[in-house]
Scaffold this motif. Structure first.
Motif, mmCIF file in Angstrom:
data_model
loop_
_atom_site.group_PDB
_atom_site.id
_atom_site.type_symbol
_atom_site.label_atom_id
_atom_site.label_comp_id
_atom_site.label_asym_id
_atom_site.label_seq_id
_atom_site.Cartn_x
_atom_site.Cartn_y
_atom_site.Cartn_z
ATOM 1 N N LEU A 234 0.831 -1.207 0.000
ATOM 2 C CA LEU A 234 0.000 0.000 0.000
ATOM 3 C C LEU A 234 0.863 1.254 0.000
ATOM 4 N N LEU A 235 1.913 1.255 0.818
ATOM 5 C CA LEU A 235 2.814 2.413 0.853
ATOM 6 C C LEU A 235 3.542 2.593 -0.472
ATOM 7 N N ILE A 236 4.069 1.493 -1.006
ATOM 8 C CA ILE A 236 4.849 1.583 -2.246
ATOM 9 C C ILE A 236 3.974 2.075 -3.401
ATOM 10 N N LEU A 237 2.757 1.526 -3.520
ATOM 11 C CA LEU A 237 1.887 1.954 -4.618
ATOM 12 C C LEU A 237 1.476 3.414 -4.458
ATOM 13 N N THR A 238 1.197 3.830 -3.233
ATOM 14 C CA THR A 238 0.814 5.229 -3.009
ATOM 15 C C THR A 238 1.939 6.175 -3.417
ATOM 16 N N PHE A 239 3.160 5.845 -3.011
ATOM 17 C CA PHE A 239 4.304 6.686 -3.386
ATOM 18 C C PHE A 239 4.546 6.649 -4.890
ATOM 19 N N ALA A 247 10.780 7.769 -2.124
ATOM 20 C CA ALA A 247 10.110 7.290 -0.912
ATOM 21 C C ALA A 247 9.946 5.776 -0.945
ATOM 22 N N VAL A 248 9.806 5.194 -2.141
ATOM 23 C CA VAL A 248 9.745 3.738 -2.264
ATOM 24 C C VAL A 248 11.051 3.122 -1.784
ATOM 25 N N GLY A 249 12.160 3.742 -2.133
ATOM 26 C CA GLY A 249 13.460 3.269 -1.660
ATOM 27 C C GLY A 249 13.583 3.342 -0.146
ATOM 28 N N SER A 282 7.321 -8.858 -3.680
ATOM 29 C CA SER A 282 6.310 -7.873 -3.283
ATOM 30 C C SER A 282 6.669 -6.491 -3.804
ATOM 31 N N VAL A 283 7.929 -6.108 -3.653
ATOM 32 C CA VAL A 283 8.370 -4.779 -4.085
ATOM 33 C C VAL A 283 8.333 -4.661 -5.607
ATOM 34 N N ILE A 285 6.609 -6.398 -7.946
ATOM 35 C CA ILE A 285 5.261 -6.416 -8.531
ATOM 36 C C ILE A 285 4.542 -5.097 -8.281
ATOM 37 N N THR A 286 4.620 -4.609 -7.050
ATOM 38 C CA THR A 286 3.930 -3.362 -6.722
ATOM 39 C C THR A 286 4.524 -2.173 -7.464
ATOM 40 N N THR A 287 5.845 -2.137 -7.572
ATOM 41 C CA THR A 287 6.490 -1.034 -8.283
ATOM 42 C C THR A 287 6.120 -1.038 -9.765
ATOM 43 N N LEU A 288 6.070 -2.220 -10.363
ATOM 44 C CA LEU A 288 5.693 -2.309 -11.775
ATOM 45 C C LEU A 288 4.250 -1.850 -11.989
#
Length: 302
Positions: A234-239, A247-249, A282-283, A285-288
């Protein structure tokens, strides 16, 4: 009054204030204990209805519509809360989400009714409607569907307990003994039996409890890891949707720091690899997903 959200947002504000800030814990306990016999249930429902008088006055809603608004909200809130407190699993997160969704749907229906010139077709044809659907789909994809994909991948990399591996090697060596070795053991068995009583008194038997096995902790880790993965994604997708990949990093680095101590102390290499594969999947897939949706929304990188 042609702005649907201009009507809905004040209604939601009153709902949040009445449901979370003006409802003490004693009211909640009384509703759960006495259900429909609790006076707090009726008081809480009336409070929600009366609270909407303020936004109705600000929005210049006529008094007949305001009266209907108060009655509808009070009655529907009573019914929904009564259903929740009479359900055996009413304290679960899922029931909380359903409860709040039903309240919001009632307020949204009222906002549609009191707003002039607003229809379903107008909402569907809104310039930001497709963008909203795209964002909602992205958030839905990173939760359960992503967890299923990660679980499917991790099934190919099971956690191997070092103790089980050693035991398997020992069994393999035992099975490889020749017939001559087995016969030799048989010939000396009688002699060993004569010393059983003496040796058993001198050498106590040491038992290994399966509760001490590292593999028994895997289920707890996976169950907790699912919730951690939801929050992380949720955090990664929002950023990603706001274009802040720096912020993802930070999120990834923070999780690595928290996990470092646990993985560094683990004697099981397969456990470390298991956690790392799940985290990186997880990281990635969400980042893509976030990058693809951001391109569709025209979000600029920050």
């Amino acid at each position: 009054m042609t702005d649907f959200f201009g009507v809905l947002i004040p209604f939601l504000l009153i709902h949040i204030i009445c449901d979370f800030y003006l409802q003490p814990d004693s009211w909640i306990e009384a509703k759960q204990a006495h259900t429909y016999r609790s006076s707090k249930l009726y008081l809480h429902s009336v409070l929600h209805g009366v609270g909407l008088i303020l936004p109705a006055l600000v929005l210049n809603i006529d008094w007949r519509s305001t009266l209907c608004l108060v009655v509808i909200v009070a009655v529907t809130h009573f019914v929904i809360d009564l259903w929740k407190v009479t359900t055996s699993k009413g304290n679960n997160v899922a029931y909380f989400v359903i409860d709040q969704a039903l309240h919001v749907l009632v307020l949204a229906a009222i906002a549609f009714h009191v707003t002039d010139g607003v229809s379903i077709d107008a909402v569907l044809q809104h310039e930001h409607f497709s963008n909203g659907v795209l964002v909602v789909c992205a958030y839905l994809l990173i939760l359960k569907p992503t967890s299923i994909v990660i679980s499917a991948v991790l099934n190919k990399y099971p956690i191997v307990n070092p103790a089980d591996y050693t035991e398997a090697k020992t069994e393999a060596k035992t099975e490889a003994k020749t017939e001559a070795d087995i016969q030799a053991v048989t010939d000396t068995q009688a002699e060993m039996d004569t010393q059983t009583v003496t040796n058993s008194a001198a050498a106590p038997v040491i038992s290994v409890s399966p509760a001490k096995d590292e593999s028994t902790n895997v289920s707890g880790l996976v169950a907790g890891g699912e919730l951690i993965g939801y929050l992380e994604r949720l955090l990664i997708l929002t950023f990603a949707l706001v274009g802040s990949y720096a912020a993802v990093g930070v999120v990834l680095a923070a999780k690595s720091i928290f996990r470092f101590g646990e993985l560094n102390q683990s004697a099981n290499r397969s456990m470390t690899e298991y956690v790392l594969i799940g985290s990186l999947l997880s990281v990635v897939i969400t980042t893509l997903i976030g990058a693809i949706v951001s391109l569709g929304l025209g979000v600029k990188l920050k």
